[in-house]
Design an enzyme around this catalytic site. Structure first.
Site, short mmCIF file in Angstrom:
data_model
loop_
_atom_site.label_atom_id
_atom_site.label_comp_id
_atom_site.label_asym_id
_atom_site.label_seq_id
_atom_site.Cartn_x
_atom_site.Cartn_y
_atom_site.Cartn_z
CB VAL A 401 -1.16 -0.08 0.99
CG1 VAL A 401 -1.77 -1.41 0.97
CG2 VAL A 401 -0.49 -0.04 2.51
CB CYS A 402 2.21 3.60 -1.49
SG CYS A 402 2.47 3.69 -3.22
CG ASN A 403 3.55 3.38 4.95
OD1 ASN A 403 4.32 2.90 5.42
ND2 ASN A 403 2.73 4.28 5.22
#
Ligand code: PLP
EC number: 2.8.1.9
Length: 835
Positions: A401-403
């Site tokens: 999730v882009c983290n």
């Protein structure tokens, strides 16, 4: 249950109407689905788009930066909106300036680029572990080094250090206002602490505050400038759904960071000498004028008026949204955490932050990251959840999730482990869900202004229906047959099909015609594919369901592939003929994503070479029908037939892939492709293994679907949805004989036809939501995948049908009997069983 008013005071609190009513009027699309990805984007209101459209159609907006009336119109609106947005974030226009940028990422990059130019030594960078990928990337520009703060304590230790650190080098400290992974809201006091520490030592320290996730469901209050971050970035679509635009809010007293920015573009200079001396005069009036290179996205900026008006009218304030969404997140958290299997094991592992609790909006936003476990405590693969969620119309986000920092630390992966995964083929967004018994990503649900209780119910019902085991799983799928009761069933080939163009319709082999079987599969199966002209990627039916209405037929006598598009017997059918030879193609290199079900071990996206058809007639034929720019391409041949002119080379894609999946190409501690129960794994030498589907299993599945259908409407499916090459049926010899559904699960090999051609059984076929596409109409439904997921879920994988391949021993025969390696409808099939 009473859900509004006194029972749930925060639900819809302060809204213009109950959220369900707002949804009905303003977000009709949301009522057809369960949208739980507000952290990705907020949907926009219907009346906002209408109001923006009225604005555009009743005003003439010229390019800003000139003197005409239309230009002045744009300039004035932009100036006004800039102030309006600053006020929305409680930022005093005397103390702050707002720079319009493409998105939050562009704002981050503008800060980083400017700091790089600020000092010839570059700058030093520190970022918090919960940062979004876009903040992490700044470290690549930090020539004086960087540090990732693994915890708040590390961050705070750095802050105290600053007070005594005498360095004058520029430093940038970055952190998110809210984690886009688990919604944790980070302390808002850091910017002030950093500033006062730096002032003590006279240091040159800036703060970069990523508010992109926070702003979608909470007020951003920049308050007194003295304690505010120097730079705050955000994207407006996350608040309003539209426009696609971002902002960088600069505390004016930190503006010196931009003073030495080298680049200039139209709009940011007062005078430029283009030839001769290298001289230009930068604008000095305001920060935004110096930073907004080129023509502003002025239509997008103007849309902010409509966005803000509509948003205020519907929801009142961000504080209302915060209370509403936080209430729903807490409700979901409580319900997810109480889900348990029959043996009391928990169903959901929630990755919450130890320093926050759901329901406390100071420290926690409405985002929940979790994974699911079965009753034995094993992880449910995230892509399996995603497939079923898609079929059930539940929209969630999965993966890292882009983290990257937040997910890795939640899941317990170290950097070294992740690098090994990468070398072993793991990529962002692929389907390597579980490695070494641990998940590689998370499931994320996030809520927003227009989430309602029904969405929460749908999510919980979805998990309860498919992932909560109420009774112990039944171990044996088929009761073992006792030797003496085996009435050898008479299996035979009911129908035969090849799919000449991958993901398109079948070519049914006519009754009475023997069809060649090759090492790679049935002749002409998946010989072609359609590729997107922009990306070069192969199109698939999951994404373009209409592909099933593209029906190829092989006319060997005429040497042509004839393709007809359109529903069967529709009046507007069109067709195209191409030669079975190799003329009219030219080699191209493209990245091709092998279907995960078939080739579980290959790396997606590696370049392979295909032969694309260059004729505009061919590409127009397919592009017009699918509404996507694409063309036909052919796989290079592996074995020659009388149509092949292209010599077999060492660089065919199969050979390249083979290199990648050789055991030994994996890092030593990483397992090679598994060889389960001595069954042969599917490798790329079985380029298109033959898929066998059992009629008896389809019948059984349909019985189950019927039994579970509540409202009479029949959801039974045709065998075609499984896209088998060979459909095998049983001839029941005597009265009282019963079919043997799923007998194919235990097949080890098969003999087919008069010459007993031998096939080896491979893996079962892993299924995805593509089986829900009606192959005659191209429409999507929720069956049979929903029922399959409940009844045919083996080790977290939903399977149906059996792959097989021509047995290697058959290849040793010299072809004295020309018909030996062929199959035909009606051929008898004699399976052998694994014990
Ligand atoms: C969405 C998001 C971003 C990136 O926003 P873009 O619009 O893609 O630039 C950055 N940080 C956080 C915390 C986000 O949630």
């Amino acid at each position: 249950m009473e859900r509004q008013g006194s029972t749930y005071p925060k639900y819809s609190q302060g809204y213009s109407a109950d959220v369900d009513i707002i949804r009905e009027q303003e977000y009709p699309l949301l009522n057809e689905t369960t949208y739980l990805d507000y952290a990705g984007t907020t949907p926009y209101a219907k009346s906002m788009i209408e109001s923006f459209s009225r604005d555009l159609t009743s005003n003439l907006f010229g390019n800003p930066h000139s003197m005409s009336l239309s230009s002045q119109n744009s300039t004035q609106r932009t100036d006004d909106i800039r102030v309006r947005m600053l006020r929305f974030f409680n930022a005093d226009p005397a103390e702050f300036d707002l720079v319009f940028v493409a998105n939050a990422t562009a704002g981050i990059k503008l800060v980083a680029d400017s700091l790089r130019d600020f000092d010839h030594r570059g700058f030093w960078y520190g970022y918090h572990i919960d940062s979004h990928t876009s903040l992490v990337g700044v470290r690549e520009l930090a020539e004086m080094g960087y540090q990732c703060f693994q915890s708040d304590n590390e961050m705070e230790a750095k802050i105290s250090e600053l007070a005594t650190d005498q360095s004058k080098a520029p430093r940038l400290l970055a952190y998110p206002a809210q984690s886009n992974m688990n919604g944790r809201r980070l302390p808002s006091c850091w910017s002030e602490q950093i500033r006062s520490a730096a002032n003590e030592s006279g240091g040159n320290v800036y703060t970069l505050h990523d508010a992109a996730s926070l702003v979608s469901t909470a007020p951003l209050d920049l308050g007194p400038a003295a304690s505010a971050p120097d730079f705050t970035v955000l994207s407006f679509y996350k608040i309003f759904g539209f426009p696609d635009l971002g902002a960088l809010i600069v505390r004016k007293s930190a503006a010196r960071a931009f003073e030495r920015r080298k680049y200039f573009g139209g709009g940011t200079v007062d005078m430029v000498v283009a030839t001769g001396v290298q001289w230009h005069a930068k604008k000095e009036s305001s920060i935004h004028e110096r930073l907004e290179d080129g023509t502003l996205p002025f239509h997008n900026i103007i849309a902010l008026d409509a966005a803000l008006d509509t948003h205020e009218r519907l929801f009142g304030s961000m504080a209302n949204i915060s209370a509403h969404a936080e209430f729903l997140a807490k409700e979901t958290y409580d319900r997810l955490s109480s889900l348990a299997h029959f043996n009391d094991r928990k169903v959901c592992q929630i990755y919450e932050s130890p320093s926050s609790t759901y329901g406390n909006s100071t420290a926690q936003g409405p985002i929940i990251a979790f994974n699911l476990c079965n009753s034995r405590g094993e992880w449910v693969p995230k892509t399996e959840v995603e497939k079923l969620a898609t079929v059930q119309n539940v929209q969630i986000r999965t993966g890292s999730v882009c983290n990257p920092g937040g997910t890795a630390s939640s899941l317990g992966w170290t950097g070294a482990e992740l690098r090994r995964h990468y070398s072993a083929g793991l990529r962002c967004g692929d389907n390597h869900d579980i490695l070494g018994g641990r998940p590689t990503g998370v499931l994320r649900v996030s809520f927003g202004a227009m989430t309602n209780m029904k969405d929460i119910d749908s999510l919980i019902n979805f998990i309860e229906e498919f992932y909560v085991e109420k009774v112990p799983p039944i171990i044996a799928l088929n009761p073992p047959l006792e030797d003496n009761e085996v009435v050898e069933p008479h299996f035979y080939i009911e129908s035969l099909a090849v799919f000449p163009i991958k993901s398109c319709g079948p070519f049914k082999i006519p009754n009475g015609k023997r069809w060649e079987v090759k090492k790679e599969g049935l002749a002409w199966d998946r010989e072609w594919c359609l590729i997107h002209q922009g990306t070069g990627a192969a199109l698939n039916q999951k994404r373009y369901p209409r592909m099933c209405l593209i029906r190829p037929s092989i006319e060997l006598e005429r040497g042509v592939l004839r393709i007809t598009c359109g529903a069967i017997a529709a009046p507007d059918q069109v067709s195209l003929e191409i030669s079975l030879g190799w003329e009219d193609t030219s080699a191209i290199s493209t990245s091709f994503c092998p279907s995960s079900a078939k080739r579980p071990t290959t790396v997606c996206g590696d370049p392979i070479s295909l032969h694309a058809y260059t004729s505009p007639v061919v590409s127009a034929f397919f592009s017009d029908f699918l509404g996507v720019p694409c063309t036909l391409a052919r796989f290079p041949t592996q074995t020659t037939n009388r149509y092949s002119r292209i010599p077999r080379t060492q660089t065919t894609w199969k050979n390249r892939f083979r290199k990648l999946i050789m055991p030994g190409s994996f890092p030593p501690d990483f397992p090679p492709p598994v060889r389960e129960n001595g069954r042969m794994p599917i490798t790329l030498s079985n380029e298109s293994p033959i898929l066998i589907v059992s009629r008896s299993s389809v019948n059984q599945l349909n019985e189950t679907i019927k039994a579970n259908t509540k409202h009479g409407s029949s959801k039974t499916v045709a065998a075609d949805v499984f896209r088998g090459n060979i459909v095998v049926a049983e001839r029941l010899a005597r009265r009282g004989d019963v079919e043997q559904p799923y007998a194919e699960d235990r097949w080890s090999s098969l003999r087919i036809g008069p010459d007993q051609l031998r096939f080896d059984a491979l893996d079962s076929c892993q299924r995805c939501q593509m089986v829900c596409i009606d192959q005659f109409t191209g429409t999507r439904r929720d069956e049979p995948f929903s029922t399959l997921a409940k009844t045919r879920n083996i080790d977290g994988k939903v399977t149906f049908g059996k792959y097989s391949t021509l047995s290697p021993e058959e290849l040793e025969y010299d072809l004295e009997q020309p018909d030996r390696r062929t199959v035909m409808v009606g051929d008898v099939v004699v399976p052998s069983y694994r014990d």
